[in-house]
Motif scaffolding. Structure first.
Motif, PDB file in Angstrom:
ATOM      1  N   LEU A  46       0.839  -1.202   0.000  1.00 34.15           N
ATOM      2  CA  LEU A  46       0.000   0.000   0.000  1.00 34.15           C
ATOM      3  C   LEU A  46       0.874   1.254   0.000  1.00 34.15           C
ATOM      4  N   TYR A  47       1.953   1.187   0.775  1.00 35.56           N
ATOM      5  CA  TYR A  47       2.870   2.329   0.804  1.00 35.56           C
ATOM      6  C   TYR A  47       3.465   2.569  -0.580  1.00 35.56           C
ATOM      7  N   ARG A  48       3.931   1.494  -1.195  1.00 38.96           N
ATOM      8  CA  ARG A  48       4.548   1.643  -2.516  1.00 38.96           C
ATOM      9  C   ARG A  48       3.543   2.176  -3.533  1.00 38.96           C
ATOM     10  N   ASN A  49       2.288   1.752  -3.410  1.00 38.29           N
ATOM     11  CA  ASN A  49       1.266   2.201  -4.366  1.00 38.29           C
ATOM     12  C   ASN A  49       0.773   3.624  -4.081  1.00 38.29           C
ATOM     13  N   HIS A  50       1.053   4.137  -2.890  1.00 41.35           N
ATOM     14  CA  HIS A  50       0.524   5.467  -2.519  1.00 41.35           C
ATOM     15  C   HIS A  50       1.611   6.324  -1.889  1.00 41.35           C
TER      16      HIS A  50
END
Ligand SMILES: *[C@@H]1O[C@H](CO)[C@@H](O)[C@H](O)[C@H]1NC(C)=O
Ligand SMILES: *[C@@H]1O[C@H](CO)[C@@H](O)[C@H](O)[C@H]1NC(C)=O
Ligand SMILES: *[C@@H]1O[C@H](CO)[C@@H](O)[C@H](O)[C@H]1NC(C)=O
Ligand SMILES: *[C@@H]1O[C@H](CO)[C@@H](O)[C@H](O)[C@H]1NC(C)=O
Ligand SMILES: *[C@@H]1O[C@H](CO)[C@@H](O)[C@H](O)[C@H]1NC(C)=O
Ligand SMILES: *[C@@H]1O[C@H](CO)[C@@H](O)[C@H](O)[C@H]1NC(C)=O
Ligand SMILES: *[C@@H]1O[C@H](CO)[C@@H](O)[C@H](O)[C@H]1NC(C)=O
Ligand SMILES: *[C@@H]1O[C@H](CO)[C@@H](O)[C@H](O)[C@H]1NC(C)=O
Ligand SMILES: *[C@@H]1O[C@H](CO)[C@@H](O)[C@H](O)[C@H]1NC(C)=O
Ligand SMILES: *[C@@H]1O[C@H](CO)[C@@H](O)[C@H](O)[C@H]1NC(C)=O
Ligand SMILES: *[C@@H]1O[C@H](CO)[C@@H](O)[C@H](O)[C@H]1NC(C)=O
Length: 415
Positions: A46-50
């Motif tokens: 989720l961090y990588r995507n956002h």
């Protein structure tokens, strides 16, 4: 950061926020700190995507509440992947406290709440950011409480990164939803109250007015007054219902002191708080379920319908349950076999097959006390944090998996 919150709340928050100086690590990028954590692979993704969304908020110094992999498994990974992007982003912002909070600063036995980075009016009408509650349990575990009474326990605490602290929890926190879905899907004892709001066209007012405290009588209270309320016209009924909302004041139970007066939507007529042992009353009605977070504030479930013409009603503390503050006429029967007033007013759609006045349990909330004595403790059922009653350790999404999908779907449909 808390500039928009009333001063009283500021004191509460600052009491548990350590000075961030010395807490925040310099030169430790959140991405790398997350990667070093075990069992956080979904959140890492989720961090990588956002990354951009995280960066925007981290620059203000925040506390990241990261659900671990077990939390997402319990939530349902497929279900999570089905959530629309705008709700995922809202949820991520809800998992960020708008300040740097160490778990050591949460005092045992005292509940507090923190504003989150979720300020988007499409998801929250709480000024200064939607909130989450924090409670330290006996044993010093910290439990977060979110919408629908969903709780998560901190399993790894105070991991520093450049821009704040990371707290790992064992449950996905739930963005508090509107009154309609919260009462419909999680608190069926409020069906009559909800139906009455629909019947009087007050539902939008109650669900969208920002920063409210709602005192919601449970079904039995309406059953006892079915005859009395049934004989009133819409104008009178509206006035009664508006006596159950406090505009512009989100008040958690631990802020309700003895003799606190709150101005209601019924032309400002006050309701008054009485504290007796561990019980909390508004006028003479007892709060039986505390601190239900809503998209626009907070709700307390009470055991009687309030009467704007009886603002001086106070509890008779000799009694184990309080009497109605209306003259009862006509139908007064209670129980599961009795129709619940106003529930026929509830809109039924394919997504709410549960609405049916004969199938809604009228009495699933009962007072836990047997007799009223000075040594009695407890008695308030808490969905979340409560300063008097240690919240039972209850984390995860046990049994709530299906409801989550439905409710989140409903929220999105409602946008
Ligand atoms: C990661 O999860 C596994 C399986 O649930 C568990 O055995 C292990 O202790 C966890 N590791 C950490 C560091 O939490
Ligand atoms: C990140 O985005 C990719 C590509 O859209 C997607 O396949 C993956 O499921 C996302 N990961 C998470 C944790 O949301
Ligand atoms: C964030 O915290 C750091 C370290 O304490 C401090 O230097 C910085 O001014 C803070 N930034 C904001 C926006 O508060
Ligand atoms: C917040 O209030 C506005 C009206 O002022 C409404 O359009 C919006 O749907 C509300 N948000 C939620 C989450 O209920
Ligand atoms: C509603 O009832 C009250 C009290 O009986 C009366 O004064 C009022 O005129 C009624 N309003 C309507 C719209 O019928
Ligand atoms: C609360 O206020 C009432 C009325 O002022 C008083 O009789 C009672 O003793 C107070 N209770 C506590 C716990 O202070
Ligand atoms: C309502 O409460 C406020 C605040 O305590 C007080 O100033 C006001 O006089 C009260 N109003 C009535 C009508 O009792
Ligand atoms: C708001 O609530 C607090 C208690 O939390 C109370 O002291 C204060 O008087 C209330 N303000 C208004 C305007 O009702
Ligand atoms: C509301 O209060 C004001 C001022 O106290 C009064 O003039 C007015 O008649 C009240 N309205 C109603 C509907 O009770
Ligand atoms: C409660 O009980 C006490 C002792 O029996 C009695 O003195 C008092 O009047 C009672 N209070 C009410 C409100 O009935
Ligand atoms: C409500 O549920 C009962 C029992 O399941 C059923 O017999 C009845 O037809 C239902 N009523 C409506 C209006 O759906």
């Amino acid at each position: 950061m808390f500039g928009l919150l009333p001063t009283a709340l500021l004191a509460i928050i600052s009491a548990f926020v350590h000075s961030p100086t010395g807490v925040i690590a310099a030169g430790q990028d959140l991405g790398r700190v997350l990667d070093a954590q075990k069992n956080l692979t979904v959140f890492q993704g989720l961090y990588r995507n956002h990354t951009k969304l995280f960066a925007e908020h981290i620059k203000n110094n925040v506390t990241i509440i990261a659900p671990n992999d077990a939390a997402f498994v319990r939530f349902g990974l497929e279900r999570w992947n089905d959530i629309p992007e705008n709700l995922v982003e809202a949820s991520l912002k809800y998992h960020m406290l708008a300040d740097v909070v160490t778990m050591g600063s949460v005092i045992r036995g005292e509940s507090v709440y923190g504003a989150t980075e979720l300020t988007d009016p499409a998801f929250s009408n709480v000024t200064g950011g939607q909130t989450m509650m924090l409670t330290k349990q006996p044993g010093d575990e910290v439990v977060f409480t979110s919408g629908f009474g969903e709780r998560g326990t901190v399993v790894a605490d105070n991991v520093p990164f450049d821009g704040g602290l990371l707290q790992v929890i064992d449950s996905v926190m739930r963005v508090p939803e509107r009154l309609e879905t919260t009462a419909r899907d999680a608190y069926k004892d409020l069906a009559a109250f909800l139906g009455a709001l629909y019947a009087t066209d007050l539902i939008e007012e109650f669900a969208e007015m920002p920063d409210v405290s709602i005192f919601a009588p449970h079904n039995t209270a309406f059953q006892q007054l079915a005859g009395t309320l049934g004989s009133l016209n819409k104008t009178e009924m509206k006035r009664i219902l508006r006596y159950h909302i406090v505009p512009g004041n989100v008040t958690h139970t631990w802020e309700l002191k003895n003799d606190t007066a709150l101005a209601t939507g019924a032309n400002g007529t006050n309701i008054t708080v009485t504290r007796f042992n561990n019980y909390i009353f508004v006028n003479s009605a007892q709060i039986i379920q505390t601190d239900i977070l809503l998209a626009n504030g907070i709700m307390q479930m009470i055991d009687n319908v309030l009467n704007p013409d009886q603002p001086s009603a106070r509890p008779n503390t000799n009694l184990t349950s309080q009497l109605p503050v209306y003259t009862a006429t006509g139908v007064t029967a209670t129980g599961t076999a009795v129709p619940t007033p106003f529930t026929s007013e509830l809109p039924c759609t394919a997504s709410c097959p549960g609405w049916n006045s004969t199938t809604i349990s009228a009495v699933t909330v009962t007072s836990t006390r047997a007799t009223r004595t000075s040594t009695t403790t407890g008695g308030v059922r808490s969905t979340g944090a409560n300063s008097n009653v240690a919240a039972a350790r209850c984390t995860g999404l046990v049994g709530a998996g299906a409801a989550l999908g439905v409710a989140m779907g409903a929220l999105v449909v409602g946008l």
